[in-house]
Motif scaffolding. Sequence first.
Motif, short mmCIF file in Angstrom:
data_model
loop_
_atom_site.label_atom_id
_atom_site.label_comp_id
_atom_site.label_asym_id
_atom_site.label_seq_id
_atom_site.Cartn_x
_atom_site.Cartn_y
_atom_site.Cartn_z
N ASP A 111 0.89 -1.26 -0.06
CA ASP A 111 0.01 0.03 0.03
C ASP A 111 0.71 1.31 -0.04
O ASP A 111 0.22 2.36 -0.11
N CYS A 112 2.11 1.13 0.39
CA CYS A 112 2.95 2.19 0.25
C CYS A 112 4.15 1.89 -0.49
O CYS A 112 5.23 2.33 -0.22
N GLU B 172 7.21 4.71 -1.75
CA GLU B 172 7.82 5.01 -0.75
C GLU B 172 8.74 4.19 0.03
O GLU B 172 9.84 4.53 0.50
N THR C 149 1.85 -1.04 -7.95
CA THR C 149 1.04 0.21 -7.88
C THR C 149 -0.26 0.04 -8.81
O THR C 149 -0.16 -0.97 -9.75
#
Length: 298
Positions: free
Chosen positions: A38-39, A42, A133
Amino acid sequence: MRTANVNDRLMLVFDDGMVDVEKASDGLFPSDPQAVFDCWPEFRAWARSAAAAGHDRAPFDERDLGAPVPRPRQVFAVALNYSDHVAESAATTPAQPAVFTKYPTSLAGPTDTIELPSGLVDWEVELVAVIGTKAHQVTAADAWQYVAGLTVGQDLSERRIQLQGPAPQFSLGKSFPGFSPTGPVLVTPDEFADPDDLALGCALGGETMQESRTSRMIFPVSEQIAWISGICPLLPGDLIFTGTPAGVGGARDPRRFLAPGEELHSWIDGIGDLRNPLIAGAAYPDGPHGPDGRHTHR
């Protein structure tokens, strides 16, 4: 970058050991190997920083490795994606990727023991692409930008359930518990000189059963992502089993299926190995519906 699932904790993998992501990032990123998708952008940036690389390494036991992506929301798979497998299946080359699904409860780790539900379980070594993503209606030219990494997979198949009529049951026949072992690590595409050309294979009892290269796919990874995402969104952490080359057991004469006491060894160069012991399940050898005749395979 390489990541692993060690006792349900997310680890960065280096040549000299592993770094616990949650501890090294002071809680900036989760310990859950699934939640990190989910990240993912980053996390990827942090993982390549000096802050991540500077932490002490810890040893690990391969028996503690779990599936690198333990709880994907969607698991897709592509049939008939190598010409030699199309030929041994006596099938017609698809005009577009032939997609089915495998259910997430079939996921297993790289050394997990697999119970055989019948005497008609076949092997299919595959490259597995993991989405990083959300990808919806992306082009093949852009598709690799959406890939978090690659791992090794086996699309195990109970051939009777898979092909019994009147409509084939691909998703059920390929989704018994343990029928989707993956691992040992997740490797980002930039680790490879060419992520579209990787050697892969599998063996039983030291005898090689399958051996090929992913460059021989009919529809490469990018085209699979473009096709699937043109119909339904691909979500972070989703898996795509990208197809198997020739050499499956159901195509042999005589036919050869997995048996209790064997170890299924699967590999992809640059990623690593799966070594899954096989044992008899409660219904072995006849399975839930009794012995079967002469089915073909896909």
